[in-house]
Scaffold this active site. Structure first.
Site, PDB file in Angstrom:
ATOM      1  N   GLY A  15       0.794  -1.242   0.000  1.00 42.69           N
ATOM      2  CA  GLY A  15       0.000   0.000   0.000  1.00 42.69           C
ATOM      3  C   GLY A  15       0.814   1.273   0.000  1.00 42.69           C
ATOM      4  O   GLY A  15       0.373   2.297   0.521  1.00 42.69           O
ATOM      5  N   ASN A  17       1.594   3.095  -2.648  1.00 41.21           N
ATOM      6  CA  ASN A  17       0.894   4.067  -3.513  1.00 41.21           C
ATOM      7  C   ASN A  17      -0.337   4.624  -2.799  1.00 41.21           C
ATOM      8  O   ASN A  17      -0.649   5.804  -2.919  1.00 41.21           O
ATOM      9  CB  ASN A  17       0.492   3.428  -4.840  1.00 41.21           C
ATOM     10  CG  ASN A  17       1.627   3.461  -5.841  1.00 41.21           C
ATOM     11  OD1 ASN A  17       1.988   4.516  -6.349  1.00 41.21           O
ATOM     12  ND2 ASN A  17       2.236   2.302  -6.087  1.00 41.21           N
ATOM     13  N   ILE A  94      -7.718  -9.810 -10.941  1.00 38.27           N
ATOM     14  CA  ILE A  94      -8.342  -9.500 -12.232  1.00 38.27           C
ATOM     15  C   ILE A  94      -9.814  -9.235 -11.937  1.00 38.27           C
ATOM     16  O   ILE A  94     -10.445  -9.973 -11.172  1.00 38.27           O
ATOM     17  CB  ILE A  94      -8.151 -10.674 -13.218  1.00 38.27           C
ATOM     18  CG1 ILE A  94      -6.652 -10.750 -13.540  1.00 38.27           C
ATOM     19  CG2 ILE A  94      -8.994 -10.479 -14.474  1.00 38.27           C
ATOM     20  CD1 ILE A  94      -6.273 -11.778 -14.553  1.00 38.27           C
ATOM     21  N   LEU A  95     -10.331  -8.166 -12.487  1.00 31.74           N
ATOM     22  CA  LEU A  95     -11.701  -7.769 -12.156  1.00 31.74           C
ATOM     23  C   LEU A  95     -12.689  -8.343 -13.164  1.00 31.74           C
ATOM     24  O   LEU A  95     -12.375  -8.480 -14.352  1.00 31.74           O
ATOM     25  CB  LEU A  95     -11.791  -6.240 -12.148  1.00 31.74           C
ATOM     26  CG  LEU A  95     -10.903  -5.574 -11.091  1.00 31.74           C
ATOM     27  CD1 LEU A  95     -10.722  -4.097 -11.393  1.00 31.74           C
ATOM     28  CD2 LEU A  95     -11.486  -5.776  -9.697  1.00 31.74           C
ATOM     29  N   HIS A 111       0.488   1.118 -13.114  1.00 37.43           N
ATOM     30  CA  HIS A 111       1.181  -0.080 -13.568  1.00 37.43           C
ATOM     31  C   HIS A 111       2.659   0.264 -13.780  1.00 37.43           C
ATOM     32  O   HIS A 111       2.972   1.311 -14.362  1.00 37.43           O
ATOM     33  CB  HIS A 111       0.550  -0.560 -14.886  1.00 37.43           C
ATOM     34  CG  HIS A 111       1.173  -1.812 -15.402  1.00 37.43           C
ATOM     35  ND1 HIS A 111       0.955  -3.046 -14.826  1.00 37.43           N
ATOM     36  CD2 HIS A 111       2.048  -2.022 -16.416  1.00 37.43           C
ATOM     37  CE1 HIS A 111       1.651  -3.958 -15.479  1.00 37.43           C
ATOM     38  NE2 HIS A 111       2.324  -3.372 -16.443  1.00 37.43           N
ATOM     39  N   SER A 138       2.856   3.978 -15.477  1.00 42.66           N
ATOM     40  CA  SER A 138       1.716   4.559 -16.194  1.00 42.66           C
ATOM     41  C   SER A 138       0.483   4.542 -15.298  1.00 42.66           C
ATOM     42  O   SER A 138       0.234   3.561 -14.598  1.00 42.66           O
ATOM     43  CB  SER A 138       1.368   3.721 -17.441  1.00 42.66           C
ATOM     44  OG  SER A 138       2.492   3.486 -18.233  1.00 42.66           O
ATOM     45  N   ASP A 147      -4.534  -4.189 -17.986  1.00 43.90           N
ATOM     46  CA  ASP A 147      -3.529  -3.117 -18.195  1.00 43.90           C
ATOM     47  C   ASP A 147      -3.636  -2.474 -19.582  1.00 43.90           C
ATOM     48  O   ASP A 147      -2.616  -2.187 -20.224  1.00 43.90           O
ATOM     49  CB  ASP A 147      -2.095  -3.675 -18.013  1.00 43.90           C
ATOM     50  CG  ASP A 147      -1.874  -4.235 -16.618  1.00 43.90           C
ATOM     51  OD1 ASP A 147      -2.501  -3.721 -15.682  1.00 43.90           O
ATOM     52  OD2 ASP A 147      -1.086  -5.186 -16.480  1.00 43.90           O
TER      53      ASP A 147
HETATM   54  C1  GAR Z   1       3.188  -0.994  -7.568  1.00 40.68           C
HETATM   55  O1  GAR Z   1       4.483  -1.014  -8.091  1.00 40.68           O
HETATM   56  C2  GAR Z   1       2.188  -1.016  -8.694  1.00 40.68           C
HETATM   57  O2  GAR Z   1       2.597  -0.308  -9.837  1.00 40.68           O
HETATM   58  C3  GAR Z   1       2.082  -2.479  -8.997  1.00 40.68           C
HETATM   59  O3  GAR Z   1       2.095  -3.089  -7.733  1.00 40.68           O
HETATM   60  C4  GAR Z   1       2.871  -2.301  -6.846  1.00 40.68           C
HETATM   61  C5  GAR Z   1       2.080  -2.070  -5.600  1.00 40.68           C
HETATM   62  O4  GAR Z   1       2.847  -1.464  -4.599  1.00 40.68           O
HETATM   63  N1  GAR Z   1       0.894  -2.773  -9.725  1.00 40.68           N
HETATM   64  C6  GAR Z   1       0.795  -3.659 -10.711  1.00 40.68           C
HETATM   65  O5  GAR Z   1       1.713  -4.346 -11.064  1.00 40.68           O
HETATM   66  C7  GAR Z   1      -0.563  -3.720 -11.370  1.00 40.68           C
HETATM   67  N2  GAR Z   1      -0.536  -4.481 -12.589  1.00 40.68           N
HETATM   68  P1  GAR Z   1       2.170  -0.725  -3.391  1.00 40.68           P
HETATM   69  O6  GAR Z   1       1.214  -1.716  -2.743  1.00 40.68           O
HETATM   70  O7  GAR Z   1       3.316  -0.396  -2.458  1.00 40.68           O
HETATM   71  O8  GAR Z   1       1.463   0.467  -3.912  1.00 40.68           O
END
Ligand code: GAR
Length: 321
Positions: A15, A17, A94-95, A111, A138, A147
């Site tokens: 988490g 992000n 996947i939704l 992503h 992105s 994606d």
């Molecule tokens: C992030 O790097 C995000 O871009 C990736 O998962 C990570 C989550 O980190 N998402 C994907 O690969 C989606 N296809 P976080 O939980 O620390 O935000």
């Protein structure tokens, strides 16, 4: 400031992000607020953080449930929270098509690649193996394909000669934390952006028959008829001559109609300075409550006033059906 957009964030893990979005939302001029953090993983570390930040949390494991059934549970929790947007932040599910459809144009994802490159997993190693000079991240709208939705914003991150997947991932993550809050802020305020508003007008003006766009004193205008003999039926104005910031000029039948409109709804209509005497009326497009069907009707009426008879005759006949 306008009301803040209400956001639900979905996570599956760390988490980070989500944390970036939560902290960005603490700024008083941030155009969104986080009303829910939800997860398919009840012990996701991000939930603890969200709870400590006094954000409502919700978790429901997906184990033993069909994709649709789990998505419905998440959807119901999001609706209960009052959220208008769903923001995926490391939500590793996947939704279902049904869920994606319900949140169409209201669901974003981040992503770790420069989409359309490297959809799916293992994006860092794939970029390194391909010999790419830059990787990145992105933010995109979520559509049924994984994606694959329209990209809203990207940040490039240089790949260093001695990068491995982990070192590259940690630098891209820094870029993600910058990108997501700003991309989300732009997206939720998009309807106030002049470019977005102009595009709405453009689509409706050019949908009318035999129309084309031409600049008039620096402002986009729309004409009906041929390139040489065409006549303007609408102009877009933006911060011109100290008037309201964004407006559309269309033709009325004359000064009487113009005056009646302004009297009836002075928040919406005003007399454009340099065209007013000829009966043109300006309609504000920056109220945040624009009724685009109403704008389309105005464009058509204005078009009808200046279009050659051979075109208006056809459209009158079509109107009868
Ligand atoms: C992030 O790097 C995000 O871009 C990736 O998962 C990570 C989550 O980190 N998402 C994907 O690969 C989606 N296809 P976080 O939980 O620390 O935000």
């Amino acid at each position: 400031m306008a009301e803040k957009a209400r956001i639900a964030i979905l996570i599956s893990g760390r988490g980070s992000n989500m944390a970036a979005l939560v902290y960005a939302a603490k700024s008083s001029d941030c155009p969104y607020e986080i009303v829910l953090v939800a997860s398919n993983v009840p012990d996701a570390p991000g939930l603890t953080l969200a709870h400590a930040e006094q954000i409502d949390i919700f978790a429901h494991p997906h184990k033993g449930l069909s994709r649709e059934a789990h998505d419905t549970i998440m959807h119901d929790a999001i609706v209960r929270s009052g959220a208008e947007y769903v923001v995926l932040a490391g939500y590793m599910r996947i939704l279902s098509d049904g869920f994606v459809r319900k949140w169409a144009d209201h669901m974003l994802n981040i992503h770790p690649s420069l989409l359309p490159k490297y959809k799916g997993l293992d994006t860092y190693q794939r970029a390194i193996d391909a010999g790419d000079k830059v990787a990145g991240c992105s933010v995109h709208l979520v559509t049924a394909e994984l994606d694959d939705g329209p990209v809203l914003a990207q940040t490039e991150v240089a790949i260093l000669p001695d990068d491995d997947a982990d070192s590259l991932a940690s630098r891209i993550l820094i870029a993600e934390h910058q990108l997501y809050p700003s991309a989300l802020a732009s997206y939720v305020t998009r309807e106030a952006h002049p470019d977005w508003i102009l595009e709405q007008v453009r689509q409706r003006a050019l949908a009318l028959e035999e129309t084309h766009e031409r600049l008039s004193f620096g402002s986009p205008g729309w004409r009906v008829g041929g390139e040489k003999t065409g006549k303007y039926f609408a102009y877009f104005t933006q911060r011109l001559h100290g008037e309201a910031s964004i407006g559309l000029l269309v033709k009325t039948t004359g000064i009487d109609e113009q005056t009646a409109l302004i009297d009836a709804d002075p928040d919406l209509y005003y007399a454009p300075k340099f065209y007013g005497k000829s009966g043109w009326i300006a309609i504000r497009l920056d109220t945040g409550q624009t009724d685009w069907d109403h704008i389309a009707d105005w464009l058509r009426k204005s078009w009808q006033m200046v279009a050659p008879r051979r075109l208006t005759r056809l459209s009158e006949i079509a109107d009868q059906f």
